[in-house]
Design a protein around this motif. Structure first.
Motif, PDB file in Angstrom:
ATOM      1  N   LEU A 149       0.838  -1.199   0.000  1.00 47.36           N
ATOM      2  CA  LEU A 149       0.000   0.000   0.000  1.00 47.36           C
ATOM      3  C   LEU A 149       0.880   1.260   0.000  1.00 47.36           C
ATOM      4  O   LEU A 149       1.852   1.358   0.762  1.00 47.36           O
ATOM      5  CB  LEU A 149      -0.908   0.011   1.235  1.00 47.36           C
ATOM      6  CG  LEU A 149      -2.096  -0.951   1.208  1.00 47.36           C
ATOM      7  CD1 LEU A 149      -2.729  -1.044   2.599  1.00 47.36           C
ATOM      8  CD2 LEU A 149      -3.136  -0.503   0.184  1.00 47.36           C
ATOM      9  N   GLY A 150       0.551   2.199  -0.877  1.00 47.88           N
ATOM     10  CA  GLY A 150       1.353   3.407  -0.978  1.00 47.88           C
ATOM     11  C   GLY A 150       2.442   3.314  -2.018  1.00 47.88           C
ATOM     12  O   GLY A 150       3.233   4.247  -2.191  1.00 47.88           O
ATOM     13  N   ASN A 151       2.533   2.155  -2.698  1.00 48.86           N
ATOM     14  CA  ASN A 151       3.496   1.964  -3.791  1.00 48.86           C
ATOM     15  C   ASN A 151       4.942   2.224  -3.359  1.00 48.86           C
ATOM     16  O   ASN A 151       5.631   3.103  -3.904  1.00 48.86           O
ATOM     17  CB  ASN A 151       3.130   2.875  -4.971  1.00 48.86           C
ATOM     18  CG  ASN A 151       3.708   2.390  -6.269  1.00 48.86           C
ATOM     19  OD1 ASN A 151       4.090   1.224  -6.406  1.00 48.86           O
ATOM     20  ND2 ASN A 151       3.786   3.270  -7.248  1.00 48.86           N
ATOM     21  N   PRO A 152       5.450   1.472  -2.380  1.00 47.18           N
ATOM     22  CA  PRO A 152       6.816   1.688  -1.900  1.00 47.18           C
ATOM     23  C   PRO A 152       7.861   1.321  -2.960  1.00 47.18           C
ATOM     24  O   PRO A 152       7.595   0.510  -3.849  1.00 47.18           O
ATOM     25  CB  PRO A 152       6.913   0.749  -0.698  1.00 47.18           C
ATOM     26  CG  PRO A 152       5.938  -0.346  -0.999  1.00 47.18           C
ATOM     27  CD  PRO A 152       4.796   0.343  -1.693  1.00 47.18           C
ATOM     28  N   GLU A 153       9.042   1.921  -2.846  1.00 48.51           N
ATOM     29  CA  GLU A 153      10.138   1.611  -3.755  1.00 48.51           C
ATOM     30  C   GLU A 153      10.852   0.320  -3.362  1.00 48.51           C
ATOM     31  O   GLU A 153      11.495  -0.322  -4.196  1.00 48.51           O
ATOM     32  CB  GLU A 153      11.153   2.762  -3.772  1.00 48.51           C
ATOM     33  CG  GLU A 153      10.611   4.058  -4.343  1.00 48.51           C
ATOM     34  CD  GLU A 153      11.655   5.151  -4.363  1.00 48.51           C
ATOM     35  OE1 GLU A 153      12.854   4.823  -4.458  1.00 48.51           O
ATOM     36  OE2 GLU A 153      11.282   6.329  -4.268  1.00 48.51           O
ATOM     37  N   VAL A 154      10.742  -0.023  -2.069  1.00 48.41           N
ATOM     38  CA  VAL A 154      11.439  -1.208  -1.537  1.00 48.41           C
ATOM     39  C   VAL A 154      10.445  -2.057  -0.762  1.00 48.41           C
ATOM     40  O   VAL A 154       9.604  -1.542  -0.019  1.00 48.41           O
ATOM     41  CB  VAL A 154      12.598  -0.797  -0.593  1.00 48.41           C
ATOM     42  CG1 VAL A 154      13.355  -2.033  -0.110  1.00 48.41           C
ATOM     43  CG2 VAL A 154      13.544   0.168  -1.286  1.00 48.41           C
ATOM     44  N   LEU A 155      10.560  -3.366  -0.929  1.00 47.87           N
ATOM     45  CA  LEU A 155       9.731  -4.310  -0.171  1.00 47.87           C
ATOM     46  C   LEU A 155      10.657  -5.240   0.606  1.00 47.87           C
ATOM     47  O   LEU A 155      11.523  -5.897   0.026  1.00 47.87           O
ATOM     48  CB  LEU A 155       8.848  -5.121  -1.117  1.00 47.87           C
ATOM     49  CG  LEU A 155       7.904  -6.145  -0.475  1.00 47.87           C
ATOM     50  CD1 LEU A 155       6.883  -5.444   0.430  1.00 47.87           C
ATOM     51  CD2 LEU A 155       7.183  -6.964  -1.539  1.00 47.87           C
TER      52      LEU A 155
END
Length: 297
Positions: free
Chosen positions: A144-150
């Motif tokens: 959620l929020g379209n992070p650059e890192v997972l």
């Protein structure tokens, strides 16, 4: 390439042990980085430190090439522990709660549900989900929020083969979107299938790191068989490029020195009147490499 995360001499000491010891590594943008090690090797502690939920005894780390800040942490989605979802609520309601906590627009729920292949089950209660579906929902929440890192800690732990395959597909699809993934695991096969880079750690120390292809390269392995296995063993050990061998099923697995080639070895066997029934060059699997690397570490 842009460096997403840089860790320099990170150490976490408890009274009786070093959970992490002088760990240094660098993770580039767009990579799927596997932190690989047995249980108790310091993987989860390392992730906890870089995510700000635990403190280091010494050493430092930086995200996105600069000092850590709350704005940068918003670029990171993470799944460290079993997620706390409400069993009596639907998956969509649970994601709404997560979105509100993060300050994310509720419209993002459909996007993340699509990524983890749960869009058709969003209105079902969480308690009806299989373990694999629950884990995919947790990944959706982290996205959620379209992070650059997972960041994922043991994402396939406890799953059946189908659940593992589903998580693997999800990770591969997320990587194709350009998201950098940091994955801690002791599941060797899964790391080999999804990761572009790996760091092998044991007792908090880095044993080796690099791209998966570079880590596994350099071992010249040959599967060879003939009807006279004992004679084959004897002749093989006299080859100038011989390094090691072990018997596996009905053939020998021969390790040659880096300077030797499989062609030289096959010619040598033929010259010594060995009638070969099976001769295949093989790449060392990550599992074989891992077991050998950590054996005496």
């Amino acid at each position: 390439m842009d460096t997403i995360l840089k860790i320099d001499s990170l150490t976490k000491k408890y009274p009786s042990l070093f959970a992490v010891s002088q760990l240094s590594l660098s993770i580039d943008k767009g990579s799927v980085f596997g932190l690989l090690g047995p249980n108790g090797s310091g993987k989860t502690t390392t992730l906890g430190i870089i995510l700000g939920v635990a403190s280091a005894t010494s050493g430092n780390f930086s995200w996105f090439g600069k000092k850590n800040s709350s704005s940068d942490r918003k670029k990171i989605g993470a799944l460290l522990e079993t997620p706390n979802f409400y069993s009596y609520l639907s998956a969509k309601s649970n994601l709404k709660i997560s979105a509100k906590i993060k300050g994310i627009d509720l419209k993002d729920i459909d996007r993340v549900a699509e990524i983890v292949n749960l869009k058709d089950r969003l209105n079902d209660k969480f308690k009806t989900y299989s373990l694999g579906m629950k884990q995919r929902l947790a990944i959706a929440s982290a996205l959620l929020g379209n992070p650059e890192v997972l960041v994922l800690d043991e994402p396939t732990n406890g799953l059946d083969p189908q659940g593992i395959a589903e998580i693997r597909t999800v990770i591969q699809n997320i990587s194709k979107m350009g998201v950098t993934i940091i994955l801690a695991s002791h599941a060797l096969d899964e790391v080999e299938k999804v990761c572009s880079h790996v760091c092998v750690i044991k007792k908090g120390k880095s044993l080796i790191q690099g791209s998966v292809s570079d880590v596994l390269v350099g071992e010249n392995l040959i599967e060879v068989a003939c009807s006279e296995i004992e004679k084959l063993k004897e002749i093989t050990t006299k080859f100038s490029g011989f390094k090691a061998l072990k018997e596996e099923n009905h053939y020998l697995l021969v390790t040659l020195k880096d300077s030797s080639s499989s062609i030289e070895f096959s010619k040598y066997l033929i010259t010594n009147n060995i009638i070969i029934s099976h001769f295949v060059k093989r790449t060392k699997s990550l599992e074989e490499f891992f077991l050998e690397t950590t054996k005496d570490a």
